[in-house]
Motif scaffolding. Sequence first.
Motif, PDB file in Angstrom:
ATOM      1  N   TYR A   6       0.836  -1.203   0.000  1.00  0.00           N
ATOM      2  CA  TYR A   6       0.000   0.000   0.000  1.00  0.00           C
ATOM      3  C   TYR A   6       0.871   1.255   0.000  1.00  0.00           C
ATOM      4  O   TYR A   6       0.639   2.199  -0.769  1.00  0.00           O
ATOM      5  CB  TYR A   6      -0.904  -0.022   1.232  1.00  0.00           C
ATOM      6  N   ILE A   7       1.884   1.257   0.835  1.00  0.00           N
ATOM      7  CA  ILE A   7       2.767   2.417   0.948  1.00  0.00           C
ATOM      8  C   ILE A   7       3.509   2.671  -0.364  1.00  0.00           C
ATOM      9  O   ILE A   7       3.743   3.826  -0.746  1.00  0.00           O
ATOM     10  CB  ILE A   7       3.753   2.215   2.114  1.00  0.00           C
ATOM     11  N   LEU A   8       3.871   1.607  -1.077  1.00  0.00           N
ATOM     12  CA  LEU A   8       4.633   1.761  -2.317  1.00  0.00           C
ATOM     13  C   LEU A   8       3.815   2.405  -3.435  1.00  0.00           C
ATOM     14  O   LEU A   8       4.389   2.851  -4.443  1.00  0.00           O
ATOM     15  CB  LEU A   8       5.154   0.402  -2.770  1.00  0.00           C
ATOM     16  N   THR A   9       2.494   2.460  -3.301  1.00  0.00           N
ATOM     17  CA  THR A   9       1.667   3.164  -4.295  1.00  0.00           C
ATOM     18  C   THR A   9       1.608   4.669  -4.035  1.00  0.00           C
ATOM     19  O   THR A   9       1.218   5.432  -4.922  1.00  0.00           O
ATOM     20  CB  THR A   9       0.232   2.616  -4.298  1.00  0.00           C
ATOM     21  N   LEU A  10       1.988   5.091  -2.837  1.00  0.00           N
ATOM     22  CA  LEU A  10       1.811   6.489  -2.458  1.00  0.00           C
ATOM     23  C   LEU A  10       2.674   7.475  -3.253  1.00  0.00           C
ATOM     24  O   LEU A  10       2.210   8.583  -3.540  1.00  0.00           O
ATOM     25  CB  LEU A  10       2.076   6.657  -0.959  1.00  0.00           C
ATOM     26  N   PRO A  11       3.933   7.163  -3.609  1.00  0.00           N
ATOM     27  CA  PRO A  11       4.718   8.153  -4.362  1.00  0.00           C
ATOM     28  C   PRO A  11       4.047   8.617  -5.649  1.00  0.00           C
ATOM     29  O   PRO A  11       4.128   9.792  -6.014  1.00  0.00           O
ATOM     30  CB  PRO A  11       6.029   7.416  -4.650  1.00  0.00           C
ATOM     31  N   PHE A  12       3.361   7.709  -6.348  1.00  0.00           N
ATOM     32  CA  PHE A  12       2.682   8.082  -7.585  1.00  0.00           C
ATOM     33  C   PHE A  12       1.495   9.007  -7.304  1.00  0.00           C
ATOM     34  O   PHE A  12       1.238   9.952  -8.050  1.00  0.00           O
ATOM     35  CB  PHE A  12       2.216   6.828  -8.323  1.00  0.00           C
TER      36      PHE A  12
END
Length: 366
Positions: free
Chosen positions: A99-105
């Motif tokens: 979930y966290i890895l989608t946040l930069p986009f």
Amino acid sequence: MISLVIWRRRIYFWPYLGDFPAEMATFDNNMTNLTNVSAFYCHFNEHFKYILLPVSYTLVFVIGLALNATALYVIVFRTKRWKPSTIYMFNLTMCDTLYILTLPFLIYYYADENDWPFSEPFCKLIRFLFYTNLYGSILFLCCISLHRFVGICYPVRSLYWVSARRAKLVSVALWAFVLFCQSPILYFSRIRDVEGERICYDTTSPELFNDFLVYSSAVSVLMFALPFIVVMVCNGLMVRKLLAPGWGSEGAERGGLSAQRSKQKSVKMIIIVLAAFMLCFLPFHLNRSLYYSLRYLRQVDPSQISCKLLEASSVAYKVTRPLASANSCVDPILYFLAGQDVRSSLTKKNKSSKSTSVSQHLATQL
């Protein structure tokens, strides 16, 4: 069929109320001219969103990634024996990490004021992963609460009910269920080009909103409302059991003060879990459901829903988005880092008696 939308100091025309820019205006489906614009048009001032979401998502990304990476490292490389609680915790941490890895986009998207620089398939993928791992976290939190409930309230029976093999099967089933339920996101999520700017819808395109509302309502019931009830009931019963005068008497005789401290800490942990669940997920889902419902009613009959009410619900929904994300920072602290002390203090028992075996099993639940 046209509608007026003000977006970045420019004027566009749009058919329905959507995310952006369509969520900034609503019109009757049968309107064929602009003479009645004042009766249907709602202008939302949501520039705060372009600051709130990038800043909050950035904090969640930095803090959450550090905590979950630490938790994964300890689970994978420092845990020799994977108990059922370890398996559920690993899957929960994986959900939070993905979930966290989608946040930069999304940080880039909202910081650039809703101008999606990537392709439509990638928009679909990001939205799919975002909600898949969000609801995966909720369901694995529910599993952990059930696991703890069985160990505390039915300690003897749980010796036979709970096993690492069953925990693995439950985890696989949950992942399959979440992926199946979230697969429609790949259909609903899409992009639309508006005067050189590309919108990546958080919900769906305006013409599909009615269908999306039905789907979103079903998901909210199956993947939030029901797990939320289970978590509330299980943790409430655990608190009552732990506060009962006779609970843990065997541990008190053998473990002394450390067992009592572990018991008190367990009660505090349960309270924190309930508070975190209610503060992170409940406001988000309540405000989102209210906002979607008002959008639908405004679309059906604009005279029923005022623009001020619709705007207030939209603001409340967007303010609670970061709260749902913040749960990924809380999970590692609640269920792993703090839980280590409880296990270490309760596992010092005599293995020769039945009561001691129960106490050791309880340590895995706490």
